[in-house]
Enzyme design. Structure first.
Site, PDB file in Angstrom:
ATOM      1  N   TYR A   1      -2.372  -0.983   9.955  1.00 31.99           N
ATOM      2  CA  TYR A   1      -2.379  -1.749   8.864  1.00 31.99           C
ATOM      3  C   TYR A   1      -1.303  -1.128   8.044  1.00 31.99           C
ATOM      4  O   TYR A   1      -0.450  -1.981   7.698  1.00 31.99           O
ATOM      5  CB  TYR A   1      -3.637  -1.080   7.953  1.00 31.99           C
ATOM      6  CG  TYR A   1      -3.557  -0.762   6.542  1.00 31.99           C
ATOM      7  CD1 TYR A   1      -4.161  -1.902   6.041  1.00 31.99           C
ATOM      8  CD2 TYR A   1      -3.154  -0.293   5.788  1.00 31.99           C
ATOM      9  CE1 TYR A   1      -4.717  -2.429   4.609  1.00 31.99           C
ATOM     10  CE2 TYR A   1      -3.094  -0.146   4.426  1.00 31.99           C
ATOM     11  CZ  TYR A   1      -3.951  -1.660   3.823  1.00 31.99           C
ATOM     12  OH  TYR A   1      -4.373  -2.053   2.986  1.00 31.99           O
TER      13      TYR A   1
ATOM     14  N   SER B   1       0.835  -1.400   0.245  1.00 24.54           N
ATOM     15  CA  SER B   1      -0.256  -0.350   0.116  1.00 24.54           C
ATOM     16  C   SER B   1       0.706   1.430   0.029  1.00 24.54           C
ATOM     17  O   SER B   1       2.058   1.307   0.552  1.00 24.54           O
ATOM     18  CB  SER B   1      -0.803   0.018   0.706  1.00 24.54           C
ATOM     19  OG  SER B   1      -1.621   1.188   1.502  1.00 24.54           O
TER      20      SER B   1
END
Length: 249
Positions: free
Chosen positions: A154, A141
């Site tokens: 995350y 990400s």
């Protein structure tokens, strides 16, 4: 005919990657967790284009099920007159936001199981079945490079996945297995409990922060994955490639 395994192939980036790989003469084993209907849609889309695909259930947060999953993969490969596969796309995951002070151990452990431990041990479990000269892509990400409040848990796991990809590239190099990670930016998927559908007002905000003037679509990422694991990417390994349209430049 090559064979690819794509985790999280029932929607979004995984679905697109599976379809794009199938268009490149690759039979696809795709996995799903709760979205069986979406997985069937992916298989149907591939078959309508003359491709070959099978959907298998898999919870990447349950490493104790990986041996049984490998046995299922072996059976599918036998049906295709193969005993190895060529491409692994570790894409399955989930996204939740929580400020650092509010992140519980339960949520942290869930991030760890699904986003890092899962890809680590699934790859380890499947590696004996992978052909020399194959390719692995791990979906990370762009949040690993851009600190946004609420993403500490995350992004920590996604960042570790980038590090893992580099180490795998080193260790698997003697087998000519290439390993890379990709880092999507803001992409219109079902992650975050269908956040784009629930908060459509965020779309123009994110588009304004993107150099190319829009949010990403699953095919933007799926095409990049298919290209990276194919012949065009044959000399690329140990890299993290951001696929974000120039998000937050």
């Amino acid at each position: 005919m090559r064979v690819a395994i794509v985790t999280g192939g029932s929607s979004g980036i995984g679905q697109s990657a599976a379809i794009q790989l199938a268009k490149r003469d690759t039979a696809v084993i795709l996995t799903y967790s709760s979205n069986e209907a979406g997985a069937k849609d992916t298989v149907s889309a591939i078959e309508q284009e003359g491709g070959t695909a099978v959907a298998l259930p898999l919870d990447v947060g349950r490493s104790d099920t990986f041996a049984a999953f490998r046995a299922e993969v072996v059976e599918v490969l036998r049906g295709w007159d193969r005993d190895t596969f060529d491409v692994l796309v570790n894409n399955a995951g989930f996204a939740k936001t929580a400020m650092f002070a509010d992140t519980t151990e339960e949520l942290f452990d869930e991030f760890f199981r699904v986003l890092l431990k899962g890809p680590f041990f699934l790859t380890q479990t499947l590696l004996p079945l992978m052909s020399d000269g194959g390719a692995i892509v791990n979906t990370s990400s762009s949040s690993t490079d851009r600190a946004e409040p609420g993403y500490s848990g995350y992004a920590t796991m996604k960042g570790a996945l980038v590090v893992l990809s580099r180490y795998l590239a080193k260790e698997l190099g003697p087998r000519r297995i290439r390993v890379n990670s990709i880092s999507p930016g803001a992409t219109r998927t079902r992650l975050g409990d269908n956040g784009f559908e629930r908060y459509p007002e965020m779309i123009p905000v994110l588009a304004a922060k993107t150099a190319l003037g829009r949010v990403g679509e699953p095919d933007d990422i799926g095409l990049a994955i298919a290209g990276l694991v194919g012949e065009d990417g044959r000399w690329i390994t140990a890299q993290n490639i951001e696929v974000s349209g120039g998000f937050d430049l």
